[in-house]
Design a protein around this motif. Structure first.
Motif, PDB file in Angstrom:
ATOM      1  N   VAL A 122       0.821  -1.210   0.000  1.00 51.33           N
ATOM      2  CA  VAL A 122       0.000   0.000   0.000  1.00 51.33           C
ATOM      3  C   VAL A 122       0.857   1.262   0.000  1.00 51.33           C
ATOM      4  CG1 VAL A 122      -1.781   1.305   1.240  1.00 51.33           C
ATOM      5  CG2 VAL A 122      -1.890  -1.191   1.176  1.00 51.33           C
ATOM      6  N   LYS A 123       1.763   1.365   0.951  1.00 48.53           N
ATOM      7  CA  LYS A 123       2.579   2.579   1.032  1.00 48.53           C
ATOM      8  C   LYS A 123       3.501   2.713  -0.174  1.00 48.53           C
ATOM      9  CE  LYS A 123       2.523   3.566   5.943  1.00 48.53           C
ATOM     10  NZ  LYS A 123       3.368   3.804   7.122  1.00 48.53           N
ATOM     11  N   ARG A 124       4.073   1.607  -0.618  1.00 52.96           N
ATOM     12  CA  ARG A 124       4.927   1.678  -1.808  1.00 52.96           C
ATOM     13  C   ARG A 124       4.156   2.245  -2.993  1.00 52.96           C
ATOM     14  NH1 ARG A 124       6.079  -3.762  -3.772  1.00 52.96           N
ATOM     15  NH2 ARG A 124       4.463  -3.366  -5.291  1.00 52.96           N
ATOM     16  N   LYS A 125       2.947   1.776  -3.204  1.00 48.33           N
ATOM     17  CA  LYS A 125       2.123   2.269  -4.313  1.00 48.33           C
ATOM     18  C   LYS A 125       1.785   3.746  -4.137  1.00 48.33           C
ATOM     19  CE  LYS A 125      -2.403   1.552  -6.488  1.00 48.33           C
ATOM     20  NZ  LYS A 125      -2.877   2.922  -6.343  1.00 48.33           N
ATOM     21  N   ARG A 126       1.375   4.112  -2.936  1.00 52.99           N
ATOM     22  CA  ARG A 126       0.980   5.505  -2.679  1.00 52.99           C
ATOM     23  C   ARG A 126       2.167   6.459  -2.751  1.00 52.99           C
ATOM     24  NH1 ARG A 126      -4.312   6.707  -3.434  1.00 52.99           N
ATOM     25  NH2 ARG A 126      -5.635   5.308  -2.252  1.00 52.99           N
ATOM     26  N   TYR A 127       3.322   6.063  -2.214  1.00 47.15           N
ATOM     27  CA  TYR A 127       4.488   6.940  -2.294  1.00 47.15           C
ATOM     28  C   TYR A 127       4.860   7.191  -3.751  1.00 47.15           C
ATOM     29  CZ  TYR A 127       5.481   6.808   2.732  1.00 47.15           C
ATOM     30  OH  TYR A 127       5.424   6.965   4.093  1.00 47.15           O
ATOM     31  N   ALA A 128       4.798   6.169  -4.579  1.00 45.11           N
ATOM     32  CA  ALA A 128       5.086   6.350  -6.008  1.00 45.11           C
ATOM     33  C   ALA A 128       4.056   7.268  -6.648  1.00 45.11           C
ATOM     34  CB  ALA A 128       5.109   4.997  -6.716  1.00 45.11           C
ATOM     35  N   GLU A 129       2.796   7.012  -6.364  1.00 47.07           N
ATOM     36  CA  GLU A 129       1.710   7.823  -6.925  1.00 47.07           C
ATOM     37  C   GLU A 129       1.860   9.297  -6.561  1.00 47.07           C
ATOM     38  OE1 GLU A 129      -3.147   8.085  -6.394  1.00 47.07           O
ATOM     39  OE2 GLU A 129      -2.087   6.316  -5.665  1.00 47.07           O
ATOM     40  N   TYR A 130       2.335   9.575  -5.350  1.00 42.00           N
ATOM     41  CA  TYR A 130       2.487  10.950  -4.874  1.00 42.00           C
ATOM     42  C   TYR A 130       3.902  11.491  -5.058  1.00 42.00           C
ATOM     43  CZ  TYR A 130      -2.256  11.298  -3.180  1.00 42.00           C
ATOM     44  OH  TYR A 130      -3.626  11.384  -3.112  1.00 42.00           O
ATOM     45  N   GLY A 131       4.726  10.778  -5.828  1.00 40.27           N
ATOM     46  CA  GLY A 131       5.987  11.320  -6.299  1.00 40.27           C
ATOM     47  C   GLY A 131       7.182  11.279  -5.374  1.00 40.27           C
ATOM     48  N   ALA A 132       7.183  10.439  -4.335  1.00 38.29           N
ATOM     49  CA  ALA A 132       8.388  10.302  -3.496  1.00 38.29           C
ATOM     50  C   ALA A 132       9.486   9.701  -4.373  1.00 38.29           C
ATOM     51  CB  ALA A 132       8.112   9.419  -2.287  1.00 38.29           C
ATOM     52  N   VAL A 147      15.326  -0.879  -2.620  1.00 40.41           N
ATOM     53  CA  VAL A 147      15.262   0.537  -2.993  1.00 40.41           C
ATOM     54  C   VAL A 147      14.336   0.654  -4.197  1.00 40.41           C
ATOM     55  CG1 VAL A 147      16.546   2.557  -3.772  1.00 40.41           C
ATOM     56  CG2 VAL A 147      17.628   0.930  -2.209  1.00 40.41           C
ATOM     57  N   PHE A 148      13.320   1.515  -4.062  1.00 41.73           N
ATOM     58  CA  PHE A 148      12.397   1.792  -5.157  1.00 41.73           C
ATOM     59  C   PHE A 148      12.667   3.209  -5.647  1.00 41.73           C
ATOM     60  CE2 PHE A 148      10.389  -1.281  -2.380  1.00 41.73           C
ATOM     61  CZ  PHE A 148       9.909  -2.229  -3.268  1.00 41.73           C
ATOM     62  N   ALA A 149      12.754   3.379  -6.974  1.00 47.81           N
ATOM     63  CA  ALA A 149      13.056   4.691  -7.552  1.00 47.81           C
ATOM     64  C   ALA A 149      12.210   4.908  -8.800  1.00 47.81           C
ATOM     65  CB  ALA A 149      14.545   4.776  -7.898  1.00 47.81           C
ATOM     66  N   GLU A 150      12.258   6.137  -9.288  1.00 44.17           N
ATOM     67  CA  GLU A 150      11.532   6.548 -10.489  1.00 44.17           C
ATOM     68  C   GLU A 150      10.025   6.297 -10.350  1.00 44.17           C
ATOM     69  OE1 GLU A 150      13.523   5.061 -14.012  1.00 44.17           O
ATOM     70  OE2 GLU A 150      15.471   5.635 -13.196  1.00 44.17           O
ATOM     71  N   PRO A 151       9.370   7.142  -9.532  1.00 50.63           N
ATOM     72  CA  PRO A 151       7.945   6.965  -9.269  1.00 50.63           C
ATOM     73  C   PRO A 151       7.064   7.341 -10.465  1.00 50.63           C
ATOM     74  CG  PRO A 151       8.708   8.997  -8.274  1.00 50.63           C
ATOM     75  CD  PRO A 151       9.918   8.309  -8.827  1.00 50.63           C
ATOM     76  N   GLY A 152       5.918   6.697 -10.515  1.00 51.06           N
ATOM     77  CA  GLY A 152       4.900   7.000 -11.515  1.00 51.06           C
ATOM     78  C   GLY A 152       3.529   6.678 -10.953  1.00 51.06           C
ATOM     79  N   ARG A 153       2.509   6.993 -11.705  1.00 54.06           N
ATOM     80  CA  ARG A 153       1.129   6.763 -11.238  1.00 54.06           C
ATOM     81  C   ARG A 153       0.839   5.283 -10.976  1.00 54.06           C
ATOM     82  NH1 ARG A 153      -1.859  10.291  -9.229  1.00 54.06           N
ATOM     83  NH2 ARG A 153      -3.749   9.261  -9.874  1.00 54.06           N
ATOM     84  N   LEU A 154       1.557   4.400 -11.659  1.00 59.54           N
ATOM     85  CA  LEU A 154       1.304   2.970 -11.491  1.00 59.54           C
ATOM     86  C   LEU A 154       2.306   2.284 -10.573  1.00 59.54           C
ATOM     87  CD1 LEU A 154       0.330   2.080 -15.163  1.00 59.54           C
ATOM     88  CD2 LEU A 154      -1.180   2.557 -13.218  1.00 59.54           C
ATOM     89  N   GLY A 155       3.209   3.058  -9.994  1.00 58.01           N
ATOM     90  CA  GLY A 155       4.194   2.491  -9.078  1.00 58.01           C
ATOM     91  C   GLY A 155       5.593   2.918  -9.465  1.00 58.01           C
ATOM     92  N   TYR A 156       6.564   2.349  -8.764  1.00 57.84           N
ATOM     93  CA  TYR A 156       7.957   2.648  -9.062  1.00 57.84           C
ATOM     94  C   TYR A 156       8.403   1.830 -10.265  1.00 57.84           C
ATOM     95  CZ  TYR A 156       8.445   5.322  -4.797  1.00 57.84           C
ATOM     96  OH  TYR A 156       8.306   6.281  -3.836  1.00 57.84           O
ATOM     97  N   THR A 157       9.154   2.471 -11.161  1.00 64.20           N
ATOM     98  CA  THR A 157       9.590   1.782 -12.367  1.00 64.20           C
ATOM     99  C   THR A 157      10.979   1.168 -12.229  1.00 64.20           C
ATOM    100  OG1 THR A 157      10.454   3.839 -13.308  1.00 64.20           O
ATOM    101  CG2 THR A 157       8.165   3.267 -13.839  1.00 64.20           C
ATOM    102  N   LYS A 158      11.683   1.509 -11.175  1.00 71.57           N
ATOM    103  CA  LYS A 158      13.019   0.949 -10.943  1.00 71.57           C
ATOM    104  C   LYS A 158      13.053   0.352  -9.544  1.00 71.57           C
ATOM    105  CE  LYS A 158      17.885   2.030 -11.384  1.00 71.57           C
ATOM    106  NZ  LYS A 158      18.884   3.065 -11.620  1.00 71.57           N
TER     107      LYS A 158
END
Length: 190
Positions: A122-132, A147-158
């Protein structure tokens, strides 16, 4: 005949819920998908956060930032998070009040048995959606770091990981440092 007044007119439920959490006295409280949760980390949980905090603090200072566990608002949703660590520019921290995830440089969550799935999904998805820009997940249940990087509306891409505790983990720029995760192992002396 008298009728009861409908007090719900003009009340924004999101604002009311977040106001109540912000003005709650006592322990740290967050809202995850509309559910109010008291954040009561254990000592071993705090120890894991401290291990990360100590390794990033010099770089945080160089970046004119501060690290802490301040409030993060996710406007337009029923979410109000209190991450274990967030790194934010000092000028934003001086304003006071909550920030939004895209104002951070890094968000770190350390899982516990009770919230592991929430942090992982949940938080991983929301942080990506809100641009962390960076989300570091220290999963004490699985004994891994990701480590999750490069956020987007559908989640982190990296995604870098999951790496087992004990593996050096690279925090990308603007940090550009390797985290020593060996101290995160249960029973490891630090």
């Amino acid at each position: 005949m008298t009728t009861a007044h409908d007090y719900s007119e003009g009340i924004d439920p999101e604002r009311a819920l977040k106001y109540a959490v912000q003005h709650h006295n006592g322990d740290r409280t967050e809202i995850v998908e509309g559910v109010i949760t008291n954040v009561t980390p254990s000592w071993d949980h705090e120890r894991a956060a401290k291990i990360v905090r100590r390794q990033i603090e010099d770089r945080v200072d160089e970046l004119d930032c501060v690290e802490g566990s301040g409030n993060l608002d996710l406007p337009g949703s029923s979410n109000w998070y209190v991450p274990d660590i967030a790194v934010v520019p000092e000028q934003l921290a001086l304003r006071g009040g909550a920030l939004v995830p895209d104002q951070t440089l890094l968000v770190v969550d350390v899982t516990s048995e009770s919230n592991a799935e929430t942090d992982r999904v949940v938080k991983r998805k929301r942080y990506a959606e809100y641009g962390a820009p960076l989300y570091l997940l220290v999963d004490r249940v699985e004994e891994t770091v990701t480590v999750f990087a490069e956020p987007g509306r559908l989640g982190y891409t990296k995604v870098d990981g999951p790496h087992p505790f004990g593996t050096p983990v690279r925090l990308p720029e603007p940090f550009g440092i390797d985290l020593d995760t060996s101290g995160l192992r249960p029973g490891a002396a630090r």
